[in-house]
Scaffold this active site. Structure first.
Site, PDB file in Angstrom:
ATOM      1  N   ASN A   9       0.872  -1.175   0.000  1.00 26.09           N
ATOM      2  CA  ASN A   9       0.000   0.000   0.000  1.00 26.09           C
ATOM      3  C   ASN A   9       0.910   1.225   0.000  1.00 26.09           C
ATOM      4  O   ASN A   9       1.533   1.525   1.009  1.00 26.09           O
ATOM      5  CB  ASN A   9      -0.897  -0.027   1.245  1.00 26.09           C
ATOM      6  CG  ASN A   9      -1.733   1.242   1.380  1.00 26.09           C
ATOM      7  OD1 ASN A   9      -1.774   2.067   0.467  1.00 26.09           O
ATOM      8  ND2 ASN A   9      -2.390   1.393   2.532  1.00 26.09           N
ATOM      9  N   LYS A  11       0.056   4.267  -0.220  1.00 26.94           N
ATOM     10  CA  LYS A  11      -0.568   5.434   0.426  1.00 26.94           C
ATOM     11  C   LYS A  11      -0.356   6.679  -0.453  1.00 26.94           C
ATOM     12  O   LYS A  11      -0.314   6.551  -1.669  1.00 26.94           O
ATOM     13  CB  LYS A  11       0.000   5.603   1.840  1.00 26.94           C
ATOM     14  CG  LYS A  11      -0.096   4.287   2.636  1.00 26.94           C
ATOM     15  CD  LYS A  11       0.212   4.438   4.093  1.00 26.94           C
ATOM     16  CE  LYS A  11       0.086   3.090   4.778  1.00 26.94           C
ATOM     17  NZ  LYS A  11       0.265   3.166   6.211  1.00 26.94           N
ATOM     18  N   HIS A  94      -9.230   1.196   5.237  1.00 24.92           N
ATOM     19  CA  HIS A  94      -7.929   1.415   5.879  1.00 24.92           C
ATOM     20  C   HIS A  94      -8.092   2.352   7.074  1.00 24.92           C
ATOM     21  O   HIS A  94      -8.885   3.284   7.032  1.00 24.92           O
ATOM     22  CB  HIS A  94      -6.936   1.996   4.866  1.00 24.92           C
ATOM     23  CG  HIS A  94      -5.533   1.936   5.370  1.00 24.92           C
ATOM     24  ND1 HIS A  94      -5.033   2.861   6.257  1.00 24.92           N
ATOM     25  CD2 HIS A  94      -4.545   1.033   5.162  1.00 24.92           C
ATOM     26  CE1 HIS A  94      -3.782   2.530   6.556  1.00 24.92           C
ATOM     27  NE2 HIS A  94      -3.463   1.424   5.902  1.00 24.92           N
ATOM     28  N   GLU A  96      -6.391   4.717   8.062  1.00 23.13           N
ATOM     29  CA  GLU A  96      -6.182   6.149   7.752  1.00 23.13           C
ATOM     30  C   GLU A  96      -7.429   6.757   7.138  1.00 23.13           C
ATOM     31  O   GLU A  96      -7.702   7.940   7.335  1.00 23.13           O
ATOM     32  CB  GLU A  96      -4.944   6.289   6.847  1.00 23.13           C
ATOM     33  CG  GLU A  96      -3.667   6.019   7.647  1.00 23.13           C
ATOM     34  CD  GLU A  96      -2.540   5.375   6.857  1.00 23.13           C
ATOM     35  OE1 GLU A  96      -2.558   5.415   5.613  1.00 23.13           O
ATOM     36  OE2 GLU A  96      -1.630   4.804   7.506  1.00 23.13           O
ATOM     37  N   GLU A 166      -4.714  -4.801  10.728  1.00 24.77           N
ATOM     38  CA  GLU A 166      -3.678  -3.781  10.890  1.00 24.77           C
ATOM     39  C   GLU A 166      -3.906  -3.025  12.193  1.00 24.77           C
ATOM     40  O   GLU A 166      -4.665  -2.044  12.222  1.00 24.77           O
ATOM     41  CB  GLU A 166      -3.721  -2.788   9.724  1.00 24.77           C
ATOM     42  CG  GLU A 166      -3.494  -3.398   8.372  1.00 24.77           C
ATOM     43  CD  GLU A 166      -2.963  -2.369   7.370  1.00 24.77           C
ATOM     44  OE1 GLU A 166      -1.851  -2.558   6.898  1.00 24.77           O
ATOM     45  OE2 GLU A 166      -3.655  -1.378   7.098  1.00 24.77           O
ATOM     46  N   GLY A 172       3.288   2.320  10.650  1.00 23.11           N
ATOM     47  CA  GLY A 172       4.240   3.419  10.486  1.00 23.11           C
ATOM     48  C   GLY A 172       5.034   3.755  11.739  1.00 23.11           C
ATOM     49  O   GLY A 172       5.701   4.788  11.797  1.00 23.11           O
ATOM     50  N   SER A 213       4.162  -2.083  10.152  1.00 26.79           N
ATOM     51  CA  SER A 213       5.621  -2.158  10.331  1.00 26.79           C
ATOM     52  C   SER A 213       6.208  -3.519   9.948  1.00 26.79           C
ATOM     53  O   SER A 213       7.145  -3.986  10.595  1.00 26.79           O
ATOM     54  CB  SER A 213       6.005  -1.776  11.766  1.00 26.79           C
ATOM     55  OG  SER A 213       5.623  -0.430  12.036  1.00 26.79           O
TER      56      SER A 213
HETATM   57  P1  13P Z   1       3.523   0.383   7.504  1.00 27.09           P
HETATM   58  O1  13P Z   1       4.019  -0.904   6.881  1.00 27.09           O
HETATM   59  O2  13P Z   1       4.230   1.593   6.974  1.00 27.09           O
HETATM   60  O3  13P Z   1       3.479   0.297   8.989  1.00 27.09           O
HETATM   61  O4  13P Z   1       1.998   0.571   6.997  1.00 27.09           O
HETATM   62  C1  13P Z   1       1.116  -0.488   7.126  1.00 27.09           C
HETATM   63  C2  13P Z   1      -0.136  -0.128   6.421  1.00 27.09           C
HETATM   64  O5  13P Z   1      -0.890   0.722   6.862  1.00 27.09           O
HETATM   65  C3  13P Z   1      -0.435  -0.820   5.162  1.00 27.09           C
HETATM   66  O6  13P Z   1      -1.742  -0.567   4.752  1.00 27.09           O
END
Ligand code: 13P
Length: 262
Positions: A9, A11, A94, A96, A166, A172, A213
């Site tokens: 992803n 983003k 997601h 976010e 997640e 992140g 992560s």
């Molecule tokens: P990270 O791998 O950067 O922690 O992000 C995970 C994520 O949100 C994938 O959708």
């Protein structure tokens, strides 16, 4: 046979030019790992270029969201059939989107139904926040997100769904869930709920990705767990070498599992 699914992803990263460079670096490497299903999810703007480059390869393309209406006066939104024209996959729910853009379990459900209606394969994201985790609410939150997010979905439709667990506190932050903790949620919370909703056989063949992560140095131990069927990778999917290493880890674990079953 267990087949892992690892998706990147991206983003809100990678311009079209950057996305092209990244995919060109990924393609020759990723073709080596045909035992693993893999996808990248660029921004909408980069989707056409990435889809063009990936055509005929084993690297599939996904969008990061979609709207549920078919067409009309919905400025800046992207309809399911527009996504399906270029993508195999779409991510919905997601954290976010939930945190910054008002996504709810109900809108996740609407997006999911619309995506399935357009023939897309869907990655549905769930996961608790740090506060919810610390308050011991992980099971309740994930259960609610799944029951409401997957409401009215038929067992046949479930074949087109991947769940991504997640935990928000792991995204992140460089602080991944431990393989045991992640597997506990997959095995004892998510899988039983899928069994209840879609029956044992289907639930067992559905893939539950872990996200948060994932890095080359922790991917193999996560994938080695009984109910972690792949990963949804953020930051580490933005560098060709680290994403390739994560796919490679899934391929290695596949071999180890096959050998142990032989
Ligand atoms: P990270 O791998 O950067 O922690 O992000 C995970 C994520 O949100 C994938 O959708």
């Amino acid at each position: 046979m267990r087949r892992f699914f690892v998706a990147g992803n991206w983003k809100m990263n990678e311009t079209v030019a950057e996305a092209e460079t990244l995919v060109k670096a990924l393609l020759p490497e990723l073709e080596k790992y045909e035992s693993v299903d893999k996808a990248v999810c660029p921004s909408y703007l980069a989707v056409p270029a990435v889809a063009g480059l990936c055509k005929g390869s084993s690297l599939k393309v996904g969008a990061q969201n979609l709207f549920w209406e078919e067409s009309g006066a919905f400025t800046a939104e992207v309809a399911p059939k527009m996504v399906a024209e270029l993508c195999d996959y779409v991510i919905v729910g997601h954290s976010e989107r939930r945190k910054y853009f008002g996504e709810t379990d109900e809108t996740v459900n609407r997006r999911l139904k619309a995506a399935l209606g357009a023939g897309l394969l869907v990655i549905v994201c769930v996961g608790e926040t740090l506060e919810e985790n610390e308050a011991g609410q992980t099971e309740a939150v994930v259960t609610r997100q799944l029951r409401q997010g997957l409401a009215d979905i038929t067992p046949e439709q479930a074949d087109s769904i991947t769940i991504a667990y997640e935990p928000v506190w792991a995204i992140g932050t460089g602080r991944a869930a431990t393989p045991e903790d992640a597997n506990h949620v997959h095995k004892d919370v998510i899988r039983p709920l899928l069994v209840e909703m879609f029956g044992k056989e289907r639930a067992e063949s559905m893939r539950i990705q872990y996200g948060g992560s994932i890095k080359p140095n922790n991917a193999a131990e996560l994938f080695a767990m009984s109910d972690i069927d792949g990963g949804l990778v953020g930051g580490a999917s933005l560098k060709a070498d680290s994403f390739v290493e994560i796919i490679k880890a899934a391929a290695m674990v596949t071999i180890i599992i096959e050998e142990s079953e032989a």
